[in-house]
Design an enzyme around this catalytic site. Sequence first.
Site, PDB file in Angstrom:
ATOM      1  N   GLY A  38       0.790  -1.216   0.000  1.00 15.89           N
ATOM      2  CA  GLY A  38       0.000   0.000   0.000  1.00 15.89           C
ATOM      3  C   GLY A  38       0.823   1.266   0.000  1.00 15.89           C
ATOM      4  O   GLY A  38       0.307   2.342   0.317  1.00 15.89           O
ATOM      5  N   ASN A  53       2.157   3.202  -2.495  1.00 13.58           N
ATOM      6  CA  ASN A  53       1.716   4.265  -3.407  1.00 13.58           C
ATOM      7  C   ASN A  53       0.358   4.820  -3.005  1.00 13.58           C
ATOM      8  O   ASN A  53       0.124   6.029  -3.065  1.00 13.58           O
ATOM      9  CB  ASN A  53       1.675   3.732  -4.839  1.00 13.58           C
ATOM     10  CG  ASN A  53       3.045   3.517  -5.418  1.00 13.58           C
ATOM     11  OD1 ASN A  53       3.680   4.440  -5.906  1.00 13.58           O
ATOM     12  ND2 ASN A  53       3.519   2.284  -5.377  1.00 13.58           N
ATOM     13  N   HIS A 107      11.063   1.581   1.725  1.00 14.28           N
ATOM     14  CA  HIS A 107      10.663   0.182   1.882  1.00 14.28           C
ATOM     15  C   HIS A 107      11.585  -0.582   2.828  1.00 14.28           C
ATOM     16  O   HIS A 107      11.341  -1.751   3.111  1.00 14.28           O
ATOM     17  CB  HIS A 107      10.716  -0.547   0.533  1.00 14.28           C
ATOM     18  CG  HIS A 107       9.764  -0.029  -0.496  1.00 14.28           C
ATOM     19  ND1 HIS A 107       8.414   0.112  -0.268  1.00 14.28           N
ATOM     20  CD2 HIS A 107       9.966   0.347  -1.791  1.00 14.28           C
ATOM     21  CE1 HIS A 107       7.828   0.561  -1.370  1.00 14.28           C
ATOM     22  NE2 HIS A 107       8.749   0.714  -2.299  1.00 14.28           N
ATOM     23  N   PHE A 153      -9.129   3.182  -2.962  1.00 13.90           N
ATOM     24  CA  PHE A 153      -8.232   2.496  -3.888  1.00 13.90           C
ATOM     25  C   PHE A 153      -8.741   2.576  -5.327  1.00 13.90           C
ATOM     26  O   PHE A 153      -7.975   2.802  -6.269  1.00 13.90           O
ATOM     27  CB  PHE A 153      -8.061   1.033  -3.475  1.00 13.90           C
ATOM     28  CG  PHE A 153      -6.948   0.327  -4.196  1.00 13.90           C
ATOM     29  CD1 PHE A 153      -5.664   0.312  -3.675  1.00 13.90           C
ATOM     30  CD2 PHE A 153      -7.175  -0.305  -5.413  1.00 13.90           C
ATOM     31  CE1 PHE A 153      -4.621  -0.320  -4.348  1.00 13.90           C
ATOM     32  CE2 PHE A 153      -6.141  -0.943  -6.084  1.00 13.90           C
ATOM     33  CZ  PHE A 153      -4.862  -0.952  -5.550  1.00 13.90           C
ATOM     34  N   ARG A 162      -2.909  -2.525  -9.006  1.00 15.00           N
ATOM     35  CA  ARG A 162      -3.435  -3.658  -9.769  1.00 15.00           C
ATOM     36  C   ARG A 162      -4.839  -4.040  -9.307  1.00 15.00           C
ATOM     37  O   ARG A 162      -5.803  -3.912 -10.051  1.00 15.00           O
ATOM     38  CB  ARG A 162      -2.494  -4.868  -9.639  1.00 15.00           C
ATOM     39  CG  ARG A 162      -2.878  -6.043 -10.547  1.00 15.00           C
ATOM     40  CD  ARG A 162      -1.926  -7.206 -10.344  1.00 15.00           C
ATOM     41  NE  ARG A 162      -2.073  -7.826  -9.033  1.00 15.00           N
ATOM     42  CZ  ARG A 162      -2.894  -8.845  -8.778  1.00 15.00           C
ATOM     43  NH1 ARG A 162      -3.657  -9.345  -9.732  1.00 15.00           N
ATOM     44  NH2 ARG A 162      -2.958  -9.362  -7.566  1.00 15.00           N
ATOM     45  N   LYS A 163      -4.971  -4.526  -8.094  1.00 15.92           N
ATOM     46  CA  LYS A 163      -6.259  -4.954  -7.561  1.00 15.92           C
ATOM     47  C   LYS A 163      -6.549  -4.339  -6.196  1.00 15.92           C
ATOM     48  O   LYS A 163      -7.615  -3.798  -5.959  1.00 15.92           O
ATOM     49  CB  LYS A 163      -6.300  -6.486  -7.430  1.00 15.92           C
ATOM     50  CG  LYS A 163      -6.769  -7.233  -8.647  1.00 15.92           C
ATOM     51  CD  LYS A 163      -6.961  -8.709  -8.273  1.00 15.92           C
ATOM     52  CE  LYS A 163      -7.640  -9.485  -9.384  1.00 15.92           C
ATOM     53  NZ  LYS A 163      -7.872 -10.898  -8.964  1.00 15.92           N
ATOM     54  N   GLY A 164      -5.598  -4.476  -5.316  1.00 21.35           N
ATOM     55  CA  GLY A 164      -5.808  -3.976  -3.969  1.00 21.35           C
ATOM     56  C   GLY A 164      -6.807  -4.786  -3.171  1.00 21.35           C
ATOM     57  O   GLY A 164      -7.363  -4.312  -2.179  1.00 21.35           O
TER      58      GLY A 164
END
Length: 300
Positions: free
Chosen positions: A65, A67, A115, A236, A256-258
Site C-alpha cells: 500500500g 503508493n 521500503h 483504492f 493492480r487490484k488492492g
Amino acid sequence: MAKRFEGINEKLATLPNDRAPEELLFTHKGVPYPSVLCSPQTFQAMETFQLRADDLLMVAYPKCGTNWTFEILHDMMFGIHGKELPTFVPVLEFGTPDKFEIINQIPPRRVLTTHVYRYHIPRSMEVNKVKTLVVFRNPKDTAVSLFHFCNTMSVLPSYSSWDECFKHFMTGKVMWGSWFDNAISWKEHIDDDNVMVLMFEDMKADLAAAVKKINNFFEINLTEEQMQLITQRGHFKSMKEKSPESHGILGSHVFRKGDVGDWKNYFSEAQSREMDAKFEECLGGTKLGELMNYKIHCKS
C-alpha cells in the site's frame, strides 16, 4: 502528480532487458535490491541523510500500500491546499545520490517514504524523533501482489511460476528481502511515541477512520470537511482510476487490484500452512502480530 514518478516509471517500463538475471539484484547489508532502482552509492549517501523533525515519513514493505498511502498523504499536505507538488522521487533508496541535494532544498513539511527495514532507515529518524507511519499488509496478499508486479517489469527479477515466487518470498530472496524480517525489525517499536502502525486491510475497510488517524498523528489539522474530501478521492478504486496521471504508464501495475484475500486464488494448502507456521514463528504472541488480524485475513 505525474511529475513525481514520471522519470522512474519511464525507466522501469522502457529500459531494455539486457541484463542477466543475476544482475537484476544487488545485495546491501544482506538484503537484495533491484539494481535498476537502487545503488550502493545511494544507500551510502542515505546513511547520513538528515530527516527533519517535521518530516512525514511513511514506511512499508513493497506492495503493502505504499503508493496508495503516499498519495493520500500528499493529498492531505498539498492537494487539499492547492499547493504545487514537489517533483522529486520520494522513495529514499531510489535513484542516484545527488537526489538528496534536491530533497534538502524542499521546504517543510516534506513527505518521504521507504521500503527498507527499520534499522536501515537513516539514524536521523531516531535522533530527531521523526513521526513515522508504518503500513503493513498481510504477507499472503503481499506475496501475490509482488509476484504480479515483478512479472510485468522486464528489468525486475521475474518468476516462471507462482511456486517459484513463493519459495523466494519465504526465504527472503525477493527484492527488499524478507517480509518477515522487515516486520520483526518493527515489532519492538510499534509503541514508540513517534510511530503509528496502520494495516492495509483496515484502510480498505474504513478509509475515513484511517485518514482521521493519519491527520491526528501527523498533526496536519485538516477540517472534518477536508478529511471527508480526502477520503472520497482516496479510495483504492479512485486512486487506480487516476493512476495514469499520478504514475504514468505504470499506473495499472502499481494499482493492480488492492483486494484482500486474493491469495486464496494462488496458495496451495501446503503453502498456506508453511506461511502460517512462519508467521507464528516470527510474530506469534506479539502485539504487532495481533494488530495484523492474521487469523481473519490469512486463514482459509
